[in-house]
Design an enzyme around this catalytic site. Structure first.
Site, PDB file in Angstrom:
ATOM      1  N   GLU A  11      30.638 105.203-108.097  1.00 37.98           N
ATOM      2  CA  GLU A  11      30.193 106.470-108.864  1.00 37.98           C
ATOM      3  C   GLU A  11      28.731 106.289-109.626  1.00 37.98           C
ATOM      4  O   GLU A  11      27.969 107.263-109.473  1.00 37.98           O
ATOM      5  CB  GLU A  11      31.186 106.383-109.972  1.00 37.98           C
ATOM      6  CG  GLU A  11      30.925 107.665-111.329  1.00 37.98           C
ATOM      7  CD  GLU A  11      29.764 107.445-112.301  1.00 37.98           C
ATOM      8  OE1 GLU A  11      29.397 108.387-112.979  1.00 37.98           O
ATOM      9  OE2 GLU A  11      29.411 106.290-112.440  1.00 37.98           O
TER      10      GLU A  11
ATOM     11  N   ASP B 183      36.255 108.048-118.200  1.00 37.13           N
ATOM     12  CA  ASP B 183      34.918 107.288-117.744  1.00 37.13           C
ATOM     13  C   ASP B 183      34.127 107.584-118.851  1.00 37.13           C
ATOM     14  O   ASP B 183      32.983 107.704-118.765  1.00 37.13           O
ATOM     15  CB  ASP B 183      34.345 107.712-116.554  1.00 37.13           C
ATOM     16  CG  ASP B 183      33.171 107.112-116.035  1.00 37.13           C
ATOM     17  OD1 ASP B 183      33.049 105.949-116.372  1.00 37.13           O
ATOM     18  OD2 ASP B 183      32.355 107.684-115.359  1.00 37.13           O
TER      19      ASP B 183
ATOM     20  N   HIS C 127      36.006 104.697-111.870  1.00 37.11           N
ATOM     21  CA  HIS C 127      35.354 104.160-110.997  1.00 37.11           C
ATOM     22  C   HIS C 127      35.300 102.602-110.909  1.00 37.11           C
ATOM     23  O   HIS C 127      35.043 102.283-111.926  1.00 37.11           O
ATOM     24  CB  HIS C 127      33.924 104.808-110.839  1.00 37.11           C
ATOM     25  CG  HIS C 127      33.113 104.633-112.054  1.00 37.11           C
ATOM     26  ND1 HIS C 127      32.279 103.394-112.138  1.00 37.11           N
ATOM     27  CD2 HIS C 127      32.937 105.320-113.030  1.00 37.11           C
ATOM     28  CE1 HIS C 127      31.549 103.652-113.422  1.00 37.11           C
ATOM     29  NE2 HIS C 127      31.797 104.590-113.906  1.00 37.11           N
TER      30      HIS C 127
HETATM   31 ZN   LIG Z   1      31.093 105.242-115.640  1.00 35.30          ZN
END
Ligand SMILES: [Zn+2]
Length: 457
Positions: free
Chosen positions: A326, A354, A280
């Site tokens: 996100e 992530d 993201h």
């Molecule tokens: Zn993150």
């Protein structure tokens, strides 16, 4: 050991891969390592992203700059079909004021390290003041509801350090940040202070998303550093009555247009079969979002870049996606699956990084056991990158709308002990990222998406 045995037996059951392909993939691992570690571009890209865009909360100038930068990074590297996909994003702004101080006892005024939680309302200009009540859980809060009325509720349940995974520890504490303001408002509190979501004891507050519920008053919510939390807790335990005054200038503005950024390596045989690799692009407005999730973004671009540098043309399309929003809305992830550009496309896999740009350890698979079995056939290849720990687990937030529609999801698993030292705070800066570790993550991603592109899912 059990996993290795399991894998061995699977290798026997699925005699999928001729020796030749296996040897080719062995060579591929060697080439990816040499090219990535020798002339990797993940770190330089992250340097550029964090220095030129800085932090990049949805709707901010930094976020727009990040869109432009990553679009250019993909174009410069010669990806196909590089384009933007529009998405409307929420726009919350912190403003310039976030302060809190102990105002009673008066003989000892004491300022606290706080920051507004993402999504909070501001306080009146004159501040919000209240006596402090400390609780460790919503249950405790409900049990002491009459005491909490008119007060500032201080949620102080620390991470449980006995979990091996810091993500499990985070999962055991984050309800306080996510729902604290709702539960406190229900019992008549005027504001909440939430212990920062980290294992480290320091002066740095960590922000993150908080929520309101319809029909429940919206009260201001701030994070307090872990050291501040420990100190307040000690004084309360000593029987001292504390009053705190909180000033926040945060507010929510109207939604604003932004973009997901997309670029492909078009498949030679099955171009409409897509393998997504992404992260993201937005971050919280603290630090510069180096680990969260600048790392995942540049790793996705670098994964495609490595494959291209090796002169490989995948059978199926490999796509890098920089998802927007996100952190406080998931609008980018949701928009991606319904965008008009998806017409005629079939997504056969989605991979997300992530969890910070740390040394990779493996892959968590969010799909059925047949998919896991397929990935396990390649375990020895990933083991050569110290990333052979492959098992069922969560994939990623941005790709969750794809996973919900049945696309097998994969999460890059990394060394996680330091992640929450930095997460959502001023500590999340490029100097905390190791170039080799970051690049290795990109190499693992390149290997996984290429294998799937060649072999199908
Ligand atoms: Zn993150």
């Amino acid at each position: 050991m059990m996993r290795q045995l399991f894998c061995l037996s699977l290798l026997l059951i699925f005699s999928y891969s001729p020796l030749k392909a296996q040897r080719q993939y062995d060579t591929l691992v060697t080439q990816l390592l040499r090219t990535g570690l020798g002339q990797g571009e993940a770190f330089p890209m992250l340097m550029e992203l964090t220095s030129k865009a800085g932090h990049r909360l949805s709707g901010s100038e930094g976020a727009q700059k990040a869109v432009e930068l990553t679009l250019r990074m993909m174009k410069e590297r010669g990806f196909d079909n590089v384009h933007l996909e529009k998405v409307m994003v929420p726009r919350w702004v912190r403003g310039s004021v976030e302060e809190a101080a102990v105002v009673v006892p008066e003989y000892w005024p004491w300022s606290l390290d706080v920051c507004a939680l993402g999504g909070t309302v501001g306080t009146p200009e004159t501040g919000t003041e209240g006596a402090v009540i400390e609780v460790k859980s919503f249950e405790e809060l409900r049990g002491r509801a009459s005491e909490a009325k008119g007060k500032i509720v201080f949620f102080n349940r620390a991470f449980d350090p006995t979990h091996l995974s810091t993500f499990t520890a985070y999962g055991g504490a984050v309800d306080q940040r996510a729902r604290g303001a709702i539960e406190a408002a229900k019992v008549g509190a005027v504001a909440v202070l939430v212990r920062s979501m980290t294992l480290t004891i320091d002066e740095v507050p960590h922000t993150g998303a908080m929520n309101y519920e319809e029909g429940v008053p919206k009260i201001p919510a701030a994070a307090i550093s872990t050291r501040g939390a420990e100190q307040i807790s000690e004084f309360l335990a000593d029987g001292l009555e504390l009053r705190i005054k909180l000033f926040l200038s945060a507010e929510t503005l109207p939604d604003i247009p932004s973009f997901n950024v997309v670029g492909d390596l078009t498949g030679s045989e099955f171009p409409s079969e897509i393998i997504v690799v992404g992260g993201h692009l937005d971050s919280w407005d603290k630090g510069s979002g180096a680990h969260d999730d600048g790392a995942g973004c540049v790793q996705a671009i670098e994964a495609l870049n490595l494959i291209k540098k090796l002169g490989l043309r995948p059978n199926r399309t490999i796509r890098a996606v920089m998802f927007m929003n996100e952190e406080n809305g998931l609008r980018g992830g949701k928009q991606y699956v319904v965008a008009p550009e998806r017409k005629g496309e079939k997504h056969i896999a989605a991979l997300e990084s992530d969890r910070g740009g740390f040394a990779p350890r493996g892959i968590s698979v969010q799909a059925d056991s047949a998919v896991l079995a397929k990935i396990l056939r390649w375990q020895q290849l990933f083991a050569r990158l110290n990333a052979g720990d492959i098992g069922m687990g969560y994939s990623g937030v941005d790709i969750s709308p794809l996973v919900d529609k049945g696309t097998p999801g994969f999460g890059l698993d990394v060394e996680n002990h330091r992640y929450f030292d930095y997460h959502h705070s001023d500590n999340d800066t490029i100097d905390k990222v190791n170039a080799r570790e970051l690049e290795l993550g990109a190499i693992v991603e390149a290997l996984l998406v290429y294998l799937i592109a060649e072999e199908g899912m």
